[in-house]
Structure formats: C-alpha cells, structure tokens
Design an enzyme around this catalytic site. Structure first.
Site, PDB file in Angstrom:
ATOM      1  N   ASP A   1       0.833  -1.204   0.000  1.00 17.23           N
ATOM      2  CA  ASP A   1       0.000   0.000   0.000  1.00 17.23           C
ATOM      3  C   ASP A   1       0.870   1.258   0.000  1.00 17.23           C
ATOM      4  OD1 ASP A   1      -2.246  -1.602   0.178  1.00 17.23           O
ATOM      5  OD2 ASP A   1      -2.331  -1.469   2.366  1.00 17.23           O
TER       6      ASP A   1
ATOM      7  N   ASP B   1      -0.656  -3.482  -4.292  1.00 15.75           N
ATOM      8  CA  ASP B   1      -1.965  -3.592  -3.651  1.00 15.75           C
ATOM      9  C   ASP B   1      -2.683  -2.247  -3.771  1.00 15.75           C
ATOM     10  OD1 ASP B   1      -4.120  -4.655  -2.363  1.00 15.75           O
ATOM     11  OD2 ASP B   1      -3.147  -4.924  -0.433  1.00 15.75           O
TER      12      ASP B   1
ATOM     13  N   ASP C   1      -5.561   2.972   1.706  1.00 16.66           N
ATOM     14  CA  ASP C   1      -6.382   1.992   2.418  1.00 16.66           C
ATOM     15  C   ASP C   1      -6.636   2.403   3.863  1.00 16.66           C
ATOM     16  OD1 ASP C   1      -6.377   0.498   0.135  1.00 16.66           O
ATOM     17  OD2 ASP C   1      -5.454  -1.286   1.017  1.00 16.66           O
TER      18      ASP C   1
ATOM     19  N   ARG D   1     -11.903  -0.216  -7.050  1.00 20.95           N
ATOM     20  CA  ARG D   1     -11.720   0.374  -5.725  1.00 20.95           C
ATOM     21  C   ARG D   1     -11.374   1.862  -5.830  1.00 20.95           C
ATOM     22  NH1 ARG D   1      -8.568  -4.246  -2.065  1.00 20.95           N
ATOM     23  NH2 ARG D   1      -9.905  -5.991  -2.703  1.00 20.95           N
TER      24      ARG D   1
END
Length: 327
Positions: A160, A189, A193, A242
């Site tokens: 991330d 990834d 987040d 996302r």
C-alpha cells in the site's frame, strides 16, 4: 436493485464540505499551500498535524524516524519537511520513547500531532509506503509515493502507498501523488487503504493512477468500524477498481475527476453510505454501484457527469447504479 440513502447519511454529510459544480484538478506539489483541513478531517476536534511544533528537515527515511524519536513525547507537535528521494537504502529503524518505527517503510505508529510535507524540489517515496497505525492528528502533504510492492523485491507496507489501521483518527492527506505500475499480479496492492477502526479522514487535491486498486475502507465485510471519509478534488486515472471500495461507513465524494476506471469505480457495499456529487466520470465502466458481493450498499447522487461510461447488466453480486444513476 438501487438503494435509497437513509436520512442518517443526509444529516451526516450536511455538515461536511460541500462541493461546487466546477471540477478543479490537483495542482503541482510545488504550488500547494499548506492550507487547512477540509471535509470530515475537520470533525472530531479537527486535524492540524504538527502545527505549532518544531520544524525539522529530512532527506532520508531514517531522518524522518529520528525526528519522530527525538520529540519530548509521542504527542509533541512536529513538522517534518522532506526533500529528495526516500527509499529502502536510506530508511532504517530508529528507537526512542516517543516513537515506534521500523525499517523498510515510514512508520507512524502510536503517535500524534505530526505533519510530513514535501518542500523544495519535492519529496518522493520510492517503493516505500507510509503506514499509519494507532495514531491521530496526522497531515501528509506535497509528496509522491510510487511503486510500493507486497511481493517481489523490495516489499513495503503490504503493497500500500498509504495505509491506516487500528484506531486511527483525524488524518488529512493533501496534494499527494500515489501511483503504481500495475495490479496485484505485478506485486502491488492499494494506493489509499483504511481499516480496523479508522475515522475522520480527508483525501484532497491528489492524484491516484496506474494501479489495480485505488483504495478501500474496510478490509472485509466484517470490518465495519471505519467511517467519515471525504474525497474531493482528486484525479483517479487508469484504475481497475476500488475508487474507492466502501465496506460500511459514511463517505462524501465530490468534485473528483475519474478517467479510465477499467472494471469498477465507487463500490458501495456492506451497508456503506456514499454521497456522490459533482464528479466527472469519463471513458470508464461501472463507475458506481455494489460489485462482487450480494451485501449491498447505498448511494445518493447529484450533479455528476457521465461521459462515455458503460454499465454491465445487474446480477446477484453485480448491481451497477447506471445507466441512469438514481439515489
């Protein structure tokens, strides 16, 4: 089936920042003024970072950690001005009573009242992520974070660019560029987040691009403790999905520019409540809805522009908001 947003969402977003009808794209880092937090980051006491504290300069990740560890306490305000390239070669663990750092990433753990801001010719975190854990009142501005991997070499921060987890409160990320060079199969990834009880966060005037996953709120359908997140005046470009994924919680998304969302965009699921207004979607697919699950979410829409957007057919685990999105 399209879902209607509850009155609770309307009340919650009414006191957050309100978007205008004109999209303003993120400006280059060098021209970004420090400014003040906006959106949900202004709630819960506000987000000021290290305002009023000592200002130090850092050109390595180790120096960033040393600045955190050199404070009188873990809550002593500090502004860390960063310039140059921060990478694995210059980021090591530093120990002290006011910090809890680690090598191979920028660790903002069990601390508060910190600003990290790029200055001068700019700051780039190359293959090195920023991890915010058990922390509050954090500001990150004017930096680039690129190509953080969870597999391959080198790895950092679970792949991330910026991640927040476990009792995080009041984070403002502004005028940053978060980018990858592919998706999970290439070792990357998420770009942004939030999980395990993260609340009162704003992402503003930033660029997220070239990634399989833009970011998420909630690590799984049972992680519903994350909420109150504002996304405004951001550019999402060439993102597979996302943008973001919302599992529970309340989010306000306004005046963002989305181009080339390749598989899906704003994915509201597991009871999430998203107010989506005055955004511009271009050359994209399934930009809003509930996807990849039967656990539906909610959305309220107004003032959005859909330019060359395609929509898939509804199914039990695929509930797009379009082709004529309604609240």
């Amino acid at each position: 089936m399209r879902r209607t947003v509850t009155r609770r969402l309307l009340a919650a977003v009414a006191t957050a920042a309100v978007g205008a009808a004109i999209i303003t794209l993120p400006t280059p880092h060098a021209s970004a003024a420090p400014g003040t937090a906006t959106g949900y980051a202004t709630r819960n006491g506000g987000t000021t970072g290290g305002a009023g504290g000592q200002t130090v300069r850092a050109t390595t990740g180790t120096a960033i950690h040393a600045a955190l560890c050199g404070r009188a306490s873990s809550s002593t305000p500090i502004i860390i001005q960063v310039e140059g390239t921060i990478n694995h070669g210059n980021t090591s663990k530093v120990s002290g009573k006011s910090c809890n750092t680690a090598a191979g990433l920028i660790e903002l753990k069990q601390i508060s009242n910190v600003t990290i801001v790029g200055v001068g010719s700019g700051a780039t975190f190359d293959q090195l992520g920023i991890h915010i854990r058990e922390a509050r009142n954090i500001v990150i501005q004017n930096v680039t974070i690129r190509n953080v991997k969870k597999s391959g070499s080198p790895t950092s921060n679970g792949g991330d660019a910026i991640s927040m987890e476990r009792n995080v409160r009041n984070v403002w990320v502004d005028h940053v560029t978060l980018e990858a060079s592919g998706g999970e199969s290439q070792g990357y990834d998420g770009l942004f987040d939030m999980k395990d009880d993260t609340q009162y966060v704003t992402l503003s005037y930033s660029i997220l691009r070239n990634s399989g996953r833009g970011g998420l709120i909630g690590s799984g359908e049972s992680d519903l403790s994350n909420s109150y997140v504002t996304f405004h005046h951001n550019l999402y470009e060439n993102i597979d999905s996302r943008a973001p994924l919302l599992r529970g919680g309340t989010a306000h998304l306004y005046n963002n520019h989305y181009v080339r969302l390749n598989e899906s965009g704003i994915n509201s699921r597991a009871g999430a409540q998203a107010k989506v207004e005055n955004n511009y979607f271009k050359d994209s697919r399934d930009v809003l809805g509930t996807f990849y699950t039967s656990a539906t979410g909610y959305w309220q829409v107004s003032g959005n522009t859909f330019d060359n957007v395609t929509w898939s057919s509804p199914s039990n685990e695929n509930r797009p908001a379009g082709p004529n999105p309604q609240s």
